[in-house]
Motif scaffolding. Structure first.
Motif, mmCIF file in Angstrom:
data_model
loop_
_atom_site.group_PDB
_atom_site.id
_atom_site.type_symbol
_atom_site.label_atom_id
_atom_site.label_comp_id
_atom_site.label_asym_id
_atom_site.label_seq_id
_atom_site.Cartn_x
_atom_site.Cartn_y
_atom_site.Cartn_z
ATOM 1 N N LEU A 1 5.789 15.531 38.434
ATOM 2 C CA LEU A 1 4.438 15.697 38.974
ATOM 3 C C LEU A 1 4.012 14.439 39.716
ATOM 4 N N ASN A 2 4.229 13.284 39.106
ATOM 5 C CA ASN A 2 3.821 12.018 39.723
ATOM 6 C C ASN A 2 4.564 11.758 41.026
ATOM 7 N N MET A 3 5.806 12.182 41.103
ATOM 8 C CA MET A 3 6.590 11.974 42.326
ATOM 9 C C MET A 3 6.216 12.959 43.428
ATOM 10 N N LEU A 4 5.819 14.172 43.061
ATOM 11 C CA LEU A 4 5.512 15.205 44.056
ATOM 12 C C LEU A 4 4.126 15.042 44.681
ATOM 13 N N ILE A 5 3.178 14.492 43.919
ATOM 14 C CA ILE A 5 1.825 14.320 44.446
ATOM 15 C C ILE A 5 1.408 12.871 44.271
ATOM 16 N N ILE A 6 1.564 12.121 45.346
ATOM 17 C CA ILE A 6 1.144 10.725 45.380
ATOM 18 C C ILE A 6 -0.156 10.701 46.170
ATOM 19 N N LEU A 7 -1.251 10.576 45.484
ATOM 20 C CA LEU A 7 -2.569 10.757 46.071
ATOM 21 C C LEU A 7 -2.853 9.816 47.234
ATOM 22 N N ASP A 8 -2.338 8.602 47.184
ATOM 23 C CA ASP A 8 -2.581 7.655 48.275
ATOM 24 C C ASP A 8 -1.982 8.111 49.601
ATOM 25 N N ASP A 9 -1.133 9.115 49.583
ATOM 26 C CA ASP A 9 -0.616 9.670 50.841
ATOM 27 C C ASP A 9 -1.707 10.401 51.617
ATOM 28 N N TRP A 10 -2.752 10.895 50.935
ATOM 29 C CA TRP A 10 -3.764 11.724 51.576
ATOM 30 C C TRP A 10 -5.189 11.237 51.367
ATOM 31 N N LEU A 11 -5.491 10.783 50.161
ATOM 32 C CA LEU A 11 -6.848 10.343 49.825
ATOM 33 C C LEU A 11 -6.748 8.928 49.268
ATOM 34 N N THR A 12 -7.163 7.953 50.047
ATOM 35 C CA THR A 12 -6.922 6.557 49.663
ATOM 36 C C THR A 12 -8.135 5.851 49.066
ATOM 37 N N GLU A 13 -9.316 6.321 49.381
ATOM 38 C CA GLU A 13 -10.540 5.642 48.945
ATOM 39 C C GLU A 13 -10.980 6.125 47.559
ATOM 40 N N PRO A 14 -11.556 5.226 46.746
ATOM 41 C CA PRO A 14 -12.020 5.615 45.403
ATOM 42 C C PRO A 14 -12.962 6.815 45.416
ATOM 43 N N GLU A 15 -13.886 6.869 46.377
ATOM 44 C CA GLU A 15 -14.838 7.992 46.410
ATOM 45 C C GLU A 15 -14.137 9.304 46.762
ATOM 46 N N GLU A 16 -13.060 9.229 47.546
ATOM 47 C CA GLU A 16 -12.283 10.435 47.850
ATOM 48 C C GLU A 16 -11.581 10.939 46.587
ATOM 49 N N LYS A 17 -11.031 10.025 45.822
ATOM 50 C CA LYS A 17 -10.356 10.405 44.574
ATOM 51 C C LYS A 17 -11.352 10.975 43.573
ATOM 52 N N GLU A 18 -12.526 10.374 43.495
ATOM 53 C CA GLU A 18 -13.557 10.885 42.585
ATOM 54 C C GLU A 18 -13.949 12.310 42.968
ATOM 55 N N ARG A 19 -14.072 12.557 44.263
ATOM 56 C CA ARG A 19 -14.416 13.911 44.729
ATOM 57 C C ARG A 19 -13.325 14.903 44.336
ATOM 58 N N LEU A 20 -12.060 14.514 44.503
ATOM 59 C CA LEU A 20 -10.954 15.375 44.086
ATOM 60 C C LEU A 20 -10.974 15.594 42.577
ATOM 61 N N PHE A 21 -11.151 14.522 41.811
ATOM 62 C CA PHE A 21 -11.113 14.625 40.355
ATOM 63 C C PHE A 21 -12.245 15.510 39.832
ATOM 64 N N SER A 22 -13.377 15.568 40.563
ATOM 65 C CA SER A 22 -14.445 16.480 40.128
ATOM 66 C C SER A 22 -13.982 17.935 40.251
ATOM 67 N N LEU A 23 -13.078 18.207 41.183
ATOM 68 C CA LEU A 23 -12.498 19.551 41.281
ATOM 69 C C LEU A 23 -11.469 19.780 40.178
ATOM 70 N N THR A 24 -10.540 18.837 40.020
ATOM 71 C CA THR A 24 -9.465 19.038 39.036
ATOM 72 C C THR A 24 -10.007 19.053 37.608
ATOM 73 N N ASP A 25 -11.138 18.405 37.356
ATOM 74 C CA ASP A 25 -11.742 18.438 36.017
ATOM 75 C C ASP A 25 -12.120 19.859 35.618
ATOM 76 N N GLN A 26 -12.362 20.716 36.599
ATOM 77 C CA GLN A 26 -12.736 22.106 36.326
ATOM 78 C C GLN A 26 -11.564 22.941 35.818
ATOM 79 N N PHE A 27 -10.355 22.394 35.889
ATOM 80 C CA PHE A 27 -9.174 23.122 35.424
ATOM 81 C C PHE A 27 -9.018 23.069 33.910
ATOM 82 N N ARG A 28 -9.739 22.198 33.234
ATOM 83 C CA ARG A 28 -9.538 21.957 31.804
ATOM 84 C C ARG A 28 -9.531 23.243 30.974
#
Length: 165
Positions: A117-144
């Protein structure tokens, strides 16, 4: 801006439930500057090569029951601006946050190891800024609520490995 010679582009039928996602959607230009930079490889067709176009719910697991149509938009005009002429009038696609969230959900459910998983999705390839990652994580948190305990742990570990805030 007027494009004189639009290039025909075969795009699967899409709608708000079955939309372009994953690496296909990440290659659609964004005003935010996020995403990937291989538009030509993702969309331009030749006599010898038609690139794979990933559709949510067909080529990847669907996240619609969790995320609804959050981040899904009609990308037709963006594709035309880049010089393509999609055969259909509406081309629904995930924005870059939804495209990555879809990829994460799909791979968390399908891969067998954290390393994979870590090798297939390296987030810095697409979303590099902390606020971009936070926005993504707010989506992935809904998967719980729909992931197994092991899958959720894999997701959380992936998030930690990708956080450089």
């Amino acid at each position: 801006m007027r494009i004189k010679n639009l290039i025909k582009c075969t795009v699967p039928k899409t709608n708000k439930e079955h939309y372009l996602t994953s690496i296909t959607a990440l290659n659609i230009p964004s005003d935010e500057g996020t995403g990937d930079w291989h538009f030509y490889d993702a969309f331009y067709e030749t006599a010898d090569f038609v690139p794979k176009k990933y559709v949510a719910g067909i080529d990847t697991l669907s996240t619609n029951e969790i995320l609804g149509d959050n981040g899904v938009y009609d990308a037709y005009s963006v594709l035309v601006e880049t010089g393509l002429q999609p055969i259909t009038d509406n081309v629904y696609a995930a924005d870059h946050y939804r495209a990555v969230a879809d990829m994460v959900f799909d791979l968390v459910r399908k891969v067998s190891t954290q390393r994979e998983l870590n090798m297939l999705i390296i987030l810095d390839d697409w979303l590099t800024e902390p606020e971009e990652k936070e926005r993504l994580f707010s989506l992935t948190d809904q998967f719980r609520g729909v992931l197994t305990k092991k899958e959720y742990q894999r997701l959380e570990s992936w998030k930690t490995s990708n956080w450089k805030g």
